[in-house]
Design a protein around this motif. Structure first.
Motif, PDB file in Angstrom:
ATOM      1  N   GLN A 242       0.743  -1.261  -0.011  1.00 59.37           N
ATOM      2  CA  GLN A 242      -0.003   0.024  -0.062  1.00 59.37           C
ATOM      3  C   GLN A 242       0.867   1.281   0.002  1.00 59.37           C
ATOM      4  OE1 GLN A 242      -1.706  -1.781   3.496  1.00 59.37           O
ATOM      5  NE2 GLN A 242      -3.737  -1.446   2.504  1.00 59.37           N
ATOM      6  N   ASP A 243       2.165   1.204   0.592  1.00 67.64           N
ATOM      7  CA  ASP A 243       2.934   2.172   0.561  1.00 67.64           C
ATOM      8  C   ASP A 243       3.414   2.651  -0.890  1.00 67.64           C
ATOM      9  OD1 ASP A 243       2.770   2.358   3.402  1.00 67.64           O
ATOM     10  OD2 ASP A 243       4.684   1.302   3.730  1.00 67.64           O
ATOM     11  N   PHE A 244       3.275   1.793  -1.641  1.00 66.31           N
ATOM     12  CA  PHE A 244       3.859   2.183  -3.119  1.00 66.31           C
ATOM     13  C   PHE A 244       2.447   2.899  -3.757  1.00 66.31           C
ATOM     14  CE2 PHE A 244       3.089   1.355  -7.722  1.00 66.31           C
ATOM     15  CZ  PHE A 244       4.443   1.823  -8.153  1.00 66.31           C
ATOM     16  N   ILE A 245       1.327   2.584  -3.561  1.00 69.78           N
ATOM     17  CA  ILE A 245       0.466   3.366  -4.520  1.00 69.78           C
ATOM     18  C   ILE A 245      -0.396   4.463  -3.602  1.00 69.78           C
ATOM     19  CG2 ILE A 245      -1.361   1.480  -3.898  1.00 69.78           C
ATOM     20  CD1 ILE A 245      -1.126   3.372  -7.206  1.00 69.78           C
ATOM     21  N   LEU A 246      -0.686   4.302  -2.347  1.00 75.33           N
ATOM     22  CA  LEU A 246      -1.625   5.197  -1.676  1.00 75.33           C
ATOM     23  C   LEU A 246      -0.981   6.491  -1.590  1.00 75.33           C
ATOM     24  CD1 LEU A 246      -3.444   2.704   0.914  1.00 75.33           C
ATOM     25  CD2 LEU A 246      -4.135   3.526  -1.525  1.00 75.33           C
ATOM     26  N   PRO A 247       0.445   6.552  -1.199  1.00 78.61           N
ATOM     27  CA  PRO A 247       0.814   7.971  -0.749  1.00 78.61           C
ATOM     28  C   PRO A 247       0.720   8.656  -2.295  1.00 78.61           C
ATOM     29  CG  PRO A 247       2.076   6.315   0.443  1.00 78.61           C
ATOM     30  CD  PRO A 247       1.053   5.367  -0.692  1.00 78.61           C
ATOM     31  N   LYS A 248       1.066   8.055  -3.495  1.00 79.89           N
ATOM     32  CA  LYS A 248       1.113   8.598  -4.838  1.00 79.89           C
ATOM     33  C   LYS A 248      -0.133   9.083  -5.237  1.00 79.89           C
ATOM     34  CE  LYS A 248       4.824   5.993  -6.817  1.00 79.89           C
ATOM     35  NZ  LYS A 248       5.457   5.156  -5.501  1.00 79.89           N
ATOM     36  N   LEU A 273       4.208  14.659 -10.680  1.00 80.54           N
ATOM     37  CA  LEU A 273       3.172  14.109 -11.183  1.00 80.54           C
ATOM     38  C   LEU A 273       3.567  13.004 -12.303  1.00 80.54           C
ATOM     39  CD1 LEU A 273       0.394  17.046 -11.631  1.00 80.54           C
ATOM     40  CD2 LEU A 273       0.277  14.813 -10.161  1.00 80.54           C
ATOM     41  N   LYS A 274       4.514  13.503 -13.304  1.00 81.70           N
ATOM     42  CA  LYS A 274       5.026  12.626 -14.203  1.00 81.70           C
ATOM     43  C   LYS A 274       5.703  11.596 -13.888  1.00 81.70           C
ATOM     44  CE  LYS A 274       5.644  16.519 -17.816  1.00 81.70           C
ATOM     45  NZ  LYS A 274       6.956  16.979 -18.481  1.00 81.70           N
ATOM     46  N   SER A 275       6.656  11.618 -12.930  1.00 80.71           N
ATOM     47  CA  SER A 275       7.157  10.502 -12.407  1.00 80.71           C
ATOM     48  C   SER A 275       6.318   9.536 -11.683  1.00 80.71           C
ATOM     49  CB  SER A 275       7.957  10.928 -11.402  1.00 80.71           C
ATOM     50  OG  SER A 275       8.698   9.949 -10.440  1.00 80.71           O
ATOM     51  N   TYR A 276       5.224   9.944 -11.037  1.00 81.38           N
ATOM     52  CA  TYR A 276       4.538   8.843 -10.326  1.00 81.38           C
ATOM     53  C   TYR A 276       3.484   8.234 -11.291  1.00 81.38           C
ATOM     54  CZ  TYR A 276       5.076  10.639  -5.714  1.00 81.38           C
ATOM     55  OH  TYR A 276       5.556  10.959  -4.279  1.00 81.38           O
ATOM     56  N   TYR A 277       2.996   9.195 -12.378  1.00 86.27           N
ATOM     57  CA  TYR A 277       2.346   8.403 -13.547  1.00 86.27           C
ATOM     58  C   TYR A 277       2.934   7.214 -14.111  1.00 86.27           C
ATOM     59  CZ  TYR A 277      -0.897   8.077 -17.457  1.00 86.27           C
ATOM     60  OH  TYR A 277      -1.837   7.669 -18.622  1.00 86.27           O
ATOM     61  N   ASN A 278       4.240   7.537 -14.699  1.00 92.11           N
ATOM     62  CA  ASN A 278       5.145   6.554 -15.276  1.00 92.11           C
ATOM     63  C   ASN A 278       5.404   5.364 -14.381  1.00 92.11           C
ATOM     64  OD1 ASN A 278       5.233   8.222 -17.669  1.00 92.11           O
ATOM     65  ND2 ASN A 278       7.128   9.387 -16.922  1.00 92.11           N
ATOM     66  N   SER A 279       5.625   5.668 -13.066  1.00 92.17           N
ATOM     67  CA  SER A 279       5.964   4.452 -12.042  1.00 92.17           C
ATOM     68  C   SER A 279       4.549   3.788 -11.896  1.00 92.17           C
ATOM     69  CB  SER A 279       6.334   5.272 -10.811  1.00 92.17           C
ATOM     70  OG  SER A 279       6.281   4.301  -9.775  1.00 92.17           O
ATOM     71  N   ILE A 280       3.517   4.100 -11.904  1.00 94.29           N
ATOM     72  CA  ILE A 280       2.222   3.687 -11.674  1.00 94.29           C
ATOM     73  C   ILE A 280       2.090   2.734 -13.000  1.00 94.29           C
ATOM     74  CG2 ILE A 280      -0.339   3.619 -11.362  1.00 94.29           C
ATOM     75  CD1 ILE A 280       0.243   6.024  -9.526  1.00 94.29           C
ATOM     76  N   LEU A 281       2.105   3.294 -14.229  1.00 89.27           N
ATOM     77  CA  LEU A 281       1.999   2.560 -15.291  1.00 89.27           C
ATOM     78  C   LEU A 281       2.938   1.336 -15.704  1.00 89.27           C
ATOM     79  CD1 LEU A 281       1.249   5.428 -17.819  1.00 89.27           C
ATOM     80  CD2 LEU A 281      -0.513   3.869 -16.841  1.00 89.27           C
ATOM     81  N   LYS A 282       4.153   1.743 -15.124  1.00 88.85           N
ATOM     82  CA  LYS A 282       5.363   0.594 -15.498  1.00 88.85           C
ATOM     83  C   LYS A 282       4.892  -0.366 -14.401  1.00 88.85           C
ATOM     84  CE  LYS A 282      10.250  -0.163 -15.384  1.00 88.85           C
ATOM     85  NZ  LYS A 282      10.077  -1.485 -14.889  1.00 88.85           N
ATOM     86  N   GLN A 283       4.691  -0.046 -13.238  1.00 91.50           N
ATOM     87  CA  GLN A 283       4.137  -1.299 -12.238  1.00 91.50           C
ATOM     88  C   GLN A 283       2.891  -2.228 -12.791  1.00 91.50           C
ATOM     89  OE1 GLN A 283       5.804  -2.095  -9.553  1.00 91.50           O
ATOM     90  NE2 GLN A 283       4.207  -3.602  -8.552  1.00 91.50           N
ATOM     91  N   ILE A 284       1.888  -1.499 -13.304  1.00 87.80           N
ATOM     92  CA  ILE A 284       0.950  -2.164 -13.731  1.00 87.80           C
ATOM     93  C   ILE A 284       1.066  -2.860 -15.032  1.00 87.80           C
ATOM     94  CG2 ILE A 284      -1.444  -1.850 -14.730  1.00 87.80           C
ATOM     95  CD1 ILE A 284      -2.089   0.736 -13.060  1.00 87.80           C
ATOM     96  N   GLU A 285       2.011  -2.430 -15.875  1.00 92.41           N
ATOM     97  CA  GLU A 285       2.310  -3.186 -16.867  1.00 92.41           C
ATOM     98  C   GLU A 285       3.093  -4.242 -16.555  1.00 92.41           C
ATOM     99  OE1 GLU A 285       4.662  -2.057 -21.501  1.00 92.41           O
ATOM    100  OE2 GLU A 285       4.775  -0.836 -19.548  1.00 92.41           O
ATOM    101  N   ASP A 286       4.066  -4.346 -15.675  1.00 90.95           N
ATOM    102  CA  ASP A 286       4.883  -5.394 -15.340  1.00 90.95           C
ATOM    103  C   ASP A 286       4.017  -6.550 -14.772  1.00 90.95           C
ATOM    104  OD1 ASP A 286       7.089  -4.306 -16.346  1.00 90.95           O
ATOM    105  OD2 ASP A 286       7.557  -3.412 -14.298  1.00 90.95           O
ATOM    106  N   LYS A 287       2.760  -6.291 -14.260  1.00 93.68           N
ATOM    107  CA  LYS A 287       2.044  -7.248 -13.364  1.00 93.68           C
ATOM    108  C   LYS A 287       0.747  -7.767 -14.223  1.00 93.68           C
ATOM    109  CE  LYS A 287       4.699  -7.059  -9.614  1.00 93.68           C
ATOM    110  NZ  LYS A 287       5.320  -8.188  -9.081  1.00 93.68           N
TER     111      LYS A 287
END
Length: 297
Positions: A242-248, A273-287
């Motif tokens: 949760q610490d990965f997604i909720l604070p973002k 915002l750009k960094s968080y968006y790219n990070s979230i998208l990459k995490q979703i894409e990987d999984k």
């Protein structure tokens, strides 16, 4: 024999990218916006010295012609804007290239699909530029118009990530619970109240567009974070902790609230915002590929 070359060391496309980059770097966001999507030609005027008597004897005089959306030509062709662009274009021509820049020229690009009606920002810019005594110059100064363009980019990121998360929740919900996933997701009482309240407001304000075709579109950023947290059992495998997604989500929600109240978001916040968006998208894409039934796409 001349020591000059008579060609740019890069393609015209890369030269244009350099111009756009300099416009953005120096805060000329309105010019950047008007020239984005344009293309250029370099017009040979002959021996520079004979064009206007002021050039180098063995250099060529050139004009740089920008082919642009016709809606922006009046603004681009203002002397102050042409001078800014002239300076940037001239500085990007290396000294060993035998080009003496004489003028910046604009022409309509009839090959592109452009809206007959001007968008709001273009319309405002043209109204200000066409009347030097316009009250708009006083109540809508340059910095506000430039910040308006800048903030439109920030809004695009927020709009994209917020709706990406809604669609993601829909896909994960369907994968776990089928088409009736909305009734199976665990909504807090507060979220249920928020959804019903916003639906009621929408019902009473018929002139507003419908938010979406399911309850997820009646939830804002922080609401989405609460929903993910409340259904962590089906989302844990995508985000790990949760610490990965909720604070973002919460930090992006704070930026969203600033925009909603017409406040300015700084470059630091925009980059976050750009960094968080790219990070979230990459995490979703990987999984996603290993976890979601591909027939859902």
């Amino acid at each position: 024999m001349s020591d000059y070359t008579y060609t740019l060391p890069v393609t015209k496309e890369k030269y244009l990218l350099g111009i756009l980059s300099e416009l953005k770097r120096t805060g000329e966001t309105l010019l950047y916006r008007f020239l984005k999507g344009s293309h250029i030609s370099i017009d040979d005027l002959g021996t520079s010295y004979y064009v206007d008597g002021a050039g180098r004897w063995n250099a060529k005089g050139i004009n740089i012609k920008f082919y642009v959306n016709p809606g922006g030509i009046d603004t681009l062709d203002m002397t102050i804007n042409k001078n800014k662009l002239f300076s940037i274009c001239n500085n990007l021509i290396p000294g060993e290239v035998g080009f003496d820049l004489k003028e910046i020229v604009f022409a309509p690009d009839l090959s592109i699909d452009f809206e007959v009606e001007e968008d709001i920002l273009t319309d405002l810019e043209n109204q200000v530029s066409q009347n030097s005594n316009s009250i708009l110059k006083r109540i809508l100064p340059d910095d506000i118009r430039e910040k308006g363009v800048y903030m439109s980019e920030v809004y695009t990121y927020l709009y994209s990530v917020e709706n990406s998360l809604r669609v993601f929740i829909e896909l994960v919900g369907k994968d776990n619970y089928g088409e009736e996933y909305i009734s199976k997701l665990k909504f807090t009482k507060a979220l249920e109240t928020t959804i019903s309240g916003r639906k009621e407001k929408a019902k009473n304000k018929k002139w507003l567009s419908v938010r979406g075709n399911n309850d997820l579109f009646y939830l804002d950023f922080k609401d989405i974070g609460i929903l993910i947290n409340n259904n962590w059992g089906i989302f844990e495998k995508y985000f790990g902790t949760q610490d990965f997604i909720l604070p973002k989500i919460n930090e992006m929600a704070d930026c969203r609230n600033l925009i909603a109240h017409n406040s300015y978001v700084s470059k630091t916040e925009r980059d976050l915002l750009k960094s968080y968006y790219n990070s979230i998208l990459k995490q979703i894409e990987d999984k996603f590929s290993d976890s979601i039934d591909q027939t859902l796409f």
